[in-house]
Design an enzyme around this catalytic site. Structure first.
Site, PDB file in Angstrom:
ATOM      1  CE  LYS A  64      31.586  49.688   7.948  1.00  0.00           C
ATOM      2  NZ  LYS A  64      31.628  51.159   7.740  1.00  0.00           N
ATOM      3  CG  PHE A 123      41.653  45.704  12.817  1.00  0.00           C
ATOM      4  CD1 PHE A 123      40.769  46.412  13.601  1.00  0.00           C
ATOM      5  CD2 PHE A 123      41.467  44.333  12.718  1.00  0.00           C
ATOM      6  CE1 PHE A 123      39.720  45.786  14.267  1.00  0.00           C
ATOM      7  CE2 PHE A 123      40.430  43.695  13.369  1.00  0.00           C
ATOM      8  CZ  PHE A 123      39.557  44.419  14.141  1.00  0.00           C
ATOM      9  CG  HIS A 153      32.769  46.118   8.540  1.00  0.00           C
ATOM     10  ND1 HIS A 153      33.288  46.747   7.420  1.00  0.00           N
ATOM     11  CD2 HIS A 153      33.575  46.480   9.576  1.00  0.00           C
ATOM     12  CE1 HIS A 153      34.358  47.451   7.776  1.00  0.00           C
ATOM     13  NE2 HIS A 153      34.533  47.302   9.075  1.00  0.00           N
ATOM     14  CB  CYS A 212      37.738  48.400   7.927  1.00  0.00           C
ATOM     15  SG  CYS A 212      37.704  46.701   8.539  1.00  0.00           S
TER      16      CYS A 212
END
Length: 411
Positions: free
Chosen positions: A334, A399, A339, A162
């Site tokens: 968001k 992540f 997202h 992301c």
């Protein structure tokens, strides 16, 4: 001598609109892009999450049928956004060897990959399309843009979950500083509203499960937040050296004054709760060319609406800005777009640029009960930003412990 890098074009297709301007207008109006999914596979697989922030306008309405057929949906979003940004920039002539592409994705061509797997299992290897690999590879969106615009300096792809498209913009800043190109198309795209990613994100408790109220499901900083809303789309900005932009009489939206990337080395999915590496990325982006943390007057936060992530980012912001944080209006967009994973930083960079260009911080919707652990000045309605030089940052975290931050200045 550092070069000034400026934004001269923007383009997007998002859950809020078919282009950048429509997306911005809907954002200011407090609209939500989240809606119930109507696809039959939602019930077929009994998915626990039955909504997402799908693109407002389908790609097939924006592309020729032949070109759409040869592109994964993520590449389709990329091409739509890049075309708009290119047209918006007004560039008519450029040496192809001075034009580059810095693009990104978080997941890649998941629709193509899984569709091909279904074909192989059900119909055999001879029915797998020969274009499968060129469509599913993560660099396919960059390749589509590069070939469409004839960019021959380079076409690079970042895959950092992301944080991807913010990292691509930070890379573009460095590449322009290093003289690798005069103009770069930077951004990211993602098309992962597919049953497998939805099931997987839901399984790890990352998604909101508010199936009865999708429009209010993404609620950053709210005490009742329960996860993010999966979104899709693409966003592109045209970056060029100020010298090149002025020579052709370009309109300039804002200046990109810095970008930085760090890593947590902490956990594959959870952010470092102290936010120290994220803080380092913010500081480095702000101070790249001598600006101070006290110069920052607006923040577009990563703020995914997850219980852990929002608090970790707050700790990082507090570390960077200290008492000054209370005076900085923070937008968590968001809440409106969902997202976009690898495309999130791209659309949020556009929102940051337009906030500076129009001196307006966009609102954060769905925040009704502020988390008492988070002390931020969250923008609830469109708010005027001050005159004069205004610095703003846009944060993205992914992540793997990826942190990316870009800093823009008003012009």
């Amino acid at each position: 001598m550092p070069k000034k890098i400026v934004v001269t074009g923007i383009g997007a297709t998002s859950p809020l609109g078919a282009n950048a301007r429509d997306s911005w207008t809907a954002l200011l109006a407090g609209e939500s892009g989240a809606r119930t999914l109507e696809q039959e596979w939602v019930e077929q697989y009994d998915l626990p999450v039955k909504f997402a922030a799908s693109a407002k306008v389908e790609q097939e309405e924006q592309l020729e049928r032949v070109e759409a057929k040869r592109l994964d949906p993520g590449s389709q979003f990329a091409l739509i956004a890049a075309r708009e940004a290119w047209a918006d920039s007004g560039i008519e002539h450029i040496d192809p060897e001075r034009l580059g592409v810095d693009w990104s994705t978080g997941i890649g061509g998941v629709w193509t990959l899984l569709s091909a797997w279904d074909t192989l299992r059900e119909r055999g290897p001879r029915r797998v399309l020969p274009m499968t690999v060129p469509m599913l590879m993560p660099n396919a969106p960059a390749a589509a843009i590069e070939m469409h615009l004839g960019a021959r300096a380079f076409a690079r792809t970042v895959v950092s979950a992301c944080a991807s498209s913010t990292e691509s913009i930070a890379n573009a800043f460095d590449h322009l500083q290093q003289g690798f190109a005069d103009v770069i198309i930077a951004g990211g795209s993602e098309a992962a509203i597919h049953p497998l990613p939805l099931a997987a994100f839901a399984s790890m408790q990352a998604l909101s499960k508010r199936n009865d109220e999708p429009a209010t499901a993404s609620r950053p900083y709210d005490v009742t937040r329960d996860g993010f809303v999966l979104g899709e789309g693409g966003a592109a900005i045209i970056l060029e050296t100020e010298e090149h932009a002025l020579a052709r009489g370009a309109r300039i939206y804002a200046e990109l004054v810095g970008g930085a990337v760090t890593s947590d080395a902490y956990h594959i999915t959870a952010p470092d709760p102290e936010g120290s590496a994220a803080a380092r990325a913010m500081i480095a982006a702000i101070e790249t060319h001598g600006y101070s943390r006290s110069d920052v007057r607006h923040i577009n936060a990563h703020a995914t609406s997850t219980p852990v992530g929002d608090v970790a980012e707050y700790h990082a912001l507090k570390h960077v800005f200290g008492d000054h944080l209370a005076d900085i209006p923070v937008s968590a967009t968001k809440a409106s777009t969902g997202h976009l994973l690898g495309g999130a930083g791209g659309i949020e960079a556009i929102f940051t640029v337009l906030a500076l260009a129009e001196r307006t911080a966009p609102p954060t919707i769905n925040l009704t009960d502020m988390d008492p652990e988070i002390h931020l000045d969250v923008v609830r309605e469109p708010r005027a930003l001050p005159e004069g030089d205004v610095l703003a940052i846009s944060n993205s975290f992914g992540f793997g412990g990826h942190n990316a931050v870009v800093a823009f200045k008003s012009v």
